[in-house]
Design an enzyme around this catalytic site. Sequence first.
Site, PDB file in Angstrom:
ATOM      1  N   ARG A  44      57.186 -32.610  98.224  1.00  0.00           N
ATOM      2  CA  ARG A  44      57.358 -33.556  99.368  1.00  0.00           C
ATOM      3  C   ARG A  44      56.441 -33.101 100.626  1.00  0.00           C
ATOM      4  O   ARG A  44      56.482 -31.763 101.055  1.00  0.00           O
ATOM      5  CB  ARG A  44      58.714 -33.652  99.654  1.00  0.00           C
ATOM      6  CG  ARG A  44      59.751 -34.440  98.681  1.00  0.00           C
ATOM      7  CD  ARG A  44      59.129 -35.695  98.674  1.00  0.00           C
ATOM      8  NE  ARG A  44      59.777 -36.554  97.597  1.00  0.00           N
ATOM      9  CZ  ARG A  44      59.317 -37.017  96.383  1.00  0.00           C
ATOM     10  NH1 ARG A  44      57.887 -36.177  96.189  1.00  0.00           N
ATOM     11  NH2 ARG A  44      59.712 -37.564  95.368  1.00  0.00           N
ATOM     12  N   GLU A 101      52.846 -41.044 105.149  1.00  0.00           N
ATOM     13  CA  GLU A 101      51.837 -41.681 103.960  1.00  0.00           C
ATOM     14  C   GLU A 101      51.887 -43.158 104.314  1.00  0.00           C
ATOM     15  O   GLU A 101      52.703 -43.754 104.468  1.00  0.00           O
ATOM     16  CB  GLU A 101      52.473 -41.437 102.433  1.00  0.00           C
ATOM     17  CG  GLU A 101      52.344 -39.518 102.235  1.00  0.00           C
ATOM     18  CD  GLU A 101      52.598 -39.549 100.926  1.00  0.00           C
ATOM     19  OE1 GLU A 101      53.342 -40.500 100.195  1.00  0.00           O
ATOM     20  OE2 GLU A 101      52.630 -38.344 100.578  1.00  0.00           O
ATOM     21  N   HIS A 104      49.103 -39.091  96.725  1.00  0.00           N
ATOM     22  CA  HIS A 104      50.421 -39.014  96.087  1.00  0.00           C
ATOM     23  C   HIS A 104      50.308 -39.857  94.476  1.00  0.00           C
ATOM     24  O   HIS A 104      51.078 -40.614  94.406  1.00  0.00           O
ATOM     25  CB  HIS A 104      51.467 -39.849  96.702  1.00  0.00           C
ATOM     26  CG  HIS A 104      52.883 -39.385  96.962  1.00  0.00           C
ATOM     27  ND1 HIS A 104      53.767 -39.493  97.685  1.00  0.00           N
ATOM     28  CD2 HIS A 104      53.439 -38.872  95.468  1.00  0.00           C
ATOM     29  CE1 HIS A 104      54.912 -38.966  97.269  1.00  0.00           C
ATOM     30  NE2 HIS A 104      54.834 -38.737  95.766  1.00  0.00           N
ATOM     31  N   VAL A 105      49.416 -39.177  93.795  1.00  0.00           N
ATOM     32  CA  VAL A 105      49.016 -39.816  92.597  1.00  0.00           C
ATOM     33  C   VAL A 105      49.329 -38.913  91.395  1.00  0.00           C
ATOM     34  O   VAL A 105      49.137 -39.192  90.240  1.00  0.00           O
ATOM     35  CB  VAL A 105      47.646 -40.596  92.495  1.00  0.00           C
ATOM     36  CG1 VAL A 105      47.602 -41.560  93.447  1.00  0.00           C
ATOM     37  CG2 VAL A 105      46.582 -39.440  92.699  1.00  0.00           C
TER      38      VAL A 105
END
Length: 329
Positions: A241, A270, A289-290
């Site tokens: 995170r 983000e 964030h993939v």
Amino acid sequence: MKSGRDSARPLRLLIAVDAFGDDHIRDLCEAAGGRAVCDRLGQDASAAEYRRAMAAADVMVGWPDPDLLAASPLRLLLLPSAGYEEYLTPELAAKDPLVVCNAGGAYSEGVAEHCVAMMLALVRHLPEYLAAMEPRRWEHLHRHRRLSGSTACVIGLGTLGSAIARRCAALGMSVVGVRKHADRHSPAVSKVFGPEDLVRAVAGADHVVGALPGGAATRGLISRDVFSAMKPGAYFCNVGRGASVDEEALVERLAGGSLAGAGLDVFAAEPLGSDSPLWSMENVIVTPHVAGYTWDYADELCEVFATNLAAHVTGEPPPDVIDVSPPAP
């Protein structure tokens, strides 16, 4: 734990995940004992559409607004994500018999592979070589490192951190870890530290990996002091995170050369702001964030949900139940 549902009537299942196809719906209905009635809702539906659909459902797969969830008759929510911070509210904690499950297990293997890919790319200078392709610059970047023989410190040894630790060990790395309960054994990890010993844990590591969940307990845990304790030339990767990291301190250590590089899939805010210096650093890999989105992630999600749903309809505790009680102030 009993579901409390009248077994004489069909279970009403609401699917609000656009990636699910007919095969996934069939599998979930089978997990419900073949007595489920399924309704679908687009993820971008309006709040009014969500409210109406949720009012008729027993079980939902999706990311409903927490306020809508608190006002609904839902008995089981299956979140298609590992994170669940926004659902830690007093209203949901007091809502009985609501059960909430997350799906961290559906993503951990893909995220772990993504993390190791970034680690390998950094030690082999792949970002710099890729940047040299456009100007057609033939340049040898010497002093490539190896993962084999180095030490990794994995901060957070849940499902994700354990998957990362296994891969690091398989590549010949020595692995230490940090977890809330330091007395719990973790396969592939030679030594486990508690959060109070985080500074000591990272001090000897060549690679430090953030694999922490979100929430107040982990916010800012990877602090300026932690970065200062990392040895010169170490690498940092974060696939947990973004809020767990002091991003300003990270940028300073990278810019000053204390850290050799970083691989980052999650960020404090983000999307990552266009003015962030992380975008332009040659020794940094930024992905949006993939990490968990593999080609078959919907299949993995469905499998996790089917397991939890099957347990729920038989009155057993689903394996991925989360505690939605808000953290103490």
